[in-house]
Enzyme design. Structure first.
Site, PDB file in Angstrom:
ATOM      1  N   ASP A  98      29.262  82.994  29.244  1.00  0.00           N
ATOM      2  CA  ASP A  98      29.839  83.952  30.195  1.00  0.00           C
ATOM      3  C   ASP A  98      29.480  83.578  31.623  1.00  0.00           C
ATOM      4  OD1 ASP A  98      27.130  84.613  29.549  1.00  0.00           O
ATOM      5  OD2 ASP A  98      27.374  86.607  30.399  1.00  0.00           O
ATOM      6  N   ASP A 129      26.442  77.600  36.890  1.00  0.00           N
ATOM      7  CA  ASP A 129      25.781  78.643  36.081  1.00  0.00           C
ATOM      8  C   ASP A 129      26.717  79.116  34.979  1.00  0.00           C
ATOM      9  OD1 ASP A 129      24.262  80.714  35.118  1.00  0.00           O
ATOM     10  OD2 ASP A 129      24.604  82.034  36.815  1.00  0.00           O
ATOM     11  N   GLU A 163      24.817  86.616  28.693  1.00  0.00           N
ATOM     12  CA  GLU A 163      23.566  86.420  29.459  1.00  0.00           C
ATOM     13  C   GLU A 163      23.613  87.175  30.774  1.00  0.00           C
ATOM     14  OE1 GLU A 163      20.635  84.847  32.274  1.00  0.00           O
ATOM     15  OE2 GLU A 163      22.792  84.786  32.513  1.00  0.00           O
ATOM     16  N   GLU A 164      24.788  87.151  31.407  1.00  0.00           N
ATOM     17  CA  GLU A 164      24.884  87.737  32.747  1.00  0.00           C
ATOM     18  C   GLU A 164      24.789  89.265  32.732  1.00  0.00           C
ATOM     19  OE1 GLU A 164      24.539  86.040  35.257  1.00  0.00           O
ATOM     20  OE2 GLU A 164      25.341  84.030  34.951  1.00  0.00           O
ATOM     21  N   HIS A 401      26.431  82.545  41.370  1.00  0.00           N
ATOM     22  CA  HIS A 401      26.865  83.902  41.714  1.00  0.00           C
ATOM     23  C   HIS A 401      27.465  83.997  43.125  1.00  0.00           C
ATOM     24  CE1 HIS A 401      24.100  85.911  38.468  1.00  0.00           C
ATOM     25  NE2 HIS A 401      24.532  84.726  38.105  1.00  0.00           N
TER      26      HIS A 401
END
Ligand SMILES: *[C@@H]1O[C@H](CO)[C@@H](O)[C@H](O)[C@H]1NC(C)=O
Ligand SMILES: [Zn+2]
Length: 442
Positions: A98, A129, A163-164, A401
């Site tokens: 994700d 990421d 995970e996020e 991000h």
């Protein structure tokens, strides 16, 4: 009319940027781009498409595969490259599928186009990421297989969801599962961070979040009256002491005495007080309650207990009519009372193997660091397993991000060399067959 016109222009822009997205004719880069083009951003990640892509790559590599669905709609793909000695603990290469959402209009290229620009930069959400890492693992295995290398230890790859958003339906469920016990994992690799210098970064621990809300109460009164012990005054006293503490920690970083991950960070994230009106707040009334929220991050090398004492005695003392609660509090200690970190000394052979393997691939490794935020690695470290956070991206601005996240294709390719070297070293390592901490102790 105006809206329709604008929509029209927007869709034209989208169309034109899509058609100019440059797909590489280099098969390795083009596979990276294809993974990045699957929109796995929250809140509606296309997990099924990502899983299908990984499964098809795994098939092309003749890896064993299974799809675990601890939570319906959130597939976790587990791949296996069997080792010749199944008695040896295995190597787990973890990555999350994700990504965080992107504000499309702030990007120079659409975040899911994976556009390759003339400098070789691949722009996409997830390029750092951490889709880069997930597929670099696979590319490294492709090369090792082509070279005829045969692993002694089994190598597993987990592609986990969520995970996020905390990893609870992904890595946490995996780490708790019977399937995981059956893998007999001895070492985990997970994500790190890009490095603006020529040195790669590696992480042996991470800071633990404590989300603190403090609340002050006091007698309400006229806005014109000066009197002691109002909620606002009591809260401001606390905020002053929090700020002094914050400055003392930040000064250590500014002076170069400590790295960011080694200090306790405290940031005020909300203030809540006042008596609302339809247009704002009542101006001639001192309210009877006031609250503030703080995001605190504690490294496992810090004394969390004394921090909690400070909160109770200085930041929210009952003597000042204050209360506090934690919206989240993660302990820096494991069940046995040991700080949750992976050793980077001679007690952990995996660390030396990593250092050596990076060197062999002509990479440079900086001093081991504490990850400033949370990753899935904590779920494995909590089990007492060594876990190293490592994403081989040197000479790269840290854009996770952020808008315009990108990774240069040459750095990406270098990262594959590095993983080839690490996986080879890890999968060949035979001394000390037992994992660092026996699971029975936990
Ligand atoms: C705490 O609250 C009590 C009751 O409202 C009040 O009498 C006292 O002065 C307050 N003390 C402080 C330090 O705010
Ligand atoms: Zn990540």
């Amino acid at each position: 009319m105006e809206l329709r016109l604008r929509l029209c222009i927007i869709s034209l822009l989208l169309l034109s940027s899509k058609s100019t997205a440059i797909q590489s004719d280099h098969p390795i880069i083009s596979r990276f781009q294809r993974y990045l083009q699957i929109n796995t951003a929250h809140p509606n990640p296309q997990y099924r498409e990502a899983a299908d892509f990984i499964l098809s790559e795994a098939e092309s590599l003749s890896l064993q595969s299974q799809t675990l669905e601890f939570v319906p709609g959130k597939p976790l793909v587990l791949l296996k490259w069997p080792g010749s000695d199944p008695s040896l603990p295995s190597v787990l290469l973890n990555s999350h599928t994700d990504v965080v959402p992107a504000e499309h209009d702030k990007w120079v290229h659409p975040p899911f186009s994976a556009n390759l620009d003339p400098n070789g930069d691949v722009y996409a959400r997830g390029s750092q990421d951490m889709k880069c890492v997930g597929i670099q693992y696979l590319e490294a295995i492709r090369r090792l297989k082509a070279s005829g290398f045969k692993p002694k230890r089994s190598v597993y790859l987990s592609f986990v969801p969520d995970e996020e958003i905390g990893g609870h339906d992904g890595a946490e469920k995996l780490a708790e599962s019977d399937v995981f016990k059956g893998l007999n994992v001895g070492i985990v690799l997970d994500e790190g961070l890009a490095s603006p210098t020529e040195n790669y970064r590696a992480f042996y621990a991470e800071r633990c979040p404590m989300w603190l809300v403090i609340k002050a109460t006091g007698a309400p009164g006229h806005g014109a009256k000066l009197y002691d012990n109002t909620a606002m005054e009591n809260l401001l006293k606390s905020i002053e002491s929090v700020r002094r503490f914050r400055a003392s920690q930040f000064d250590l970083v500014k002076a170069g005495l400590k790295a960011e991950g080694e200090v306790v960070s405290v940031n005020m994230v909300f203030l809540k007080a006042g008596t609302p009106t339809p247009t704002g707040f009542v101006m001639n009334l001192q309210p009877s309650e006031a609250e503030a929220g703080f995001d605190i991050r504690v490294p496992p090398t810090a004394d969390q207990e004394s921090l909690e004492k400070r909160i109770a005695e200085e930041w929210a003392p009952a003597s000042r009519n204050m209360t506090f609660r934690f919206k989240q509090k993660v302990s820096v200690l494991d069940k046995a009372g040991r700080p949750i970190l992976t050793a980077t000394d001679s007690s952990n052979p995996w660390w030396a193997l990593l250092e050596d393997a990076v060197k062999k691939a002509n990479g440079k490794l900086g001093k081991p660091e504490i990850f400033p935020a949370s990753t899935d690695a904590r779920y494995f470290r909590n089990l007492g397993l060594p876990a190293i956070g490592f994403s081989p991206m040197a000479n790269t601005p840290i854009l996770l991000h952020d808008h315009n996240e990108f990774l240069n294709k040459d750095e990406y390719l270098k990262g594959i060399d590095v993983y080839e070297s690490i996986i080879k070293a890890y999968a060949s390592y035979v001394d000390g067959g037992r994992s660092a901490v026996s699971r029975d102790e936990l």
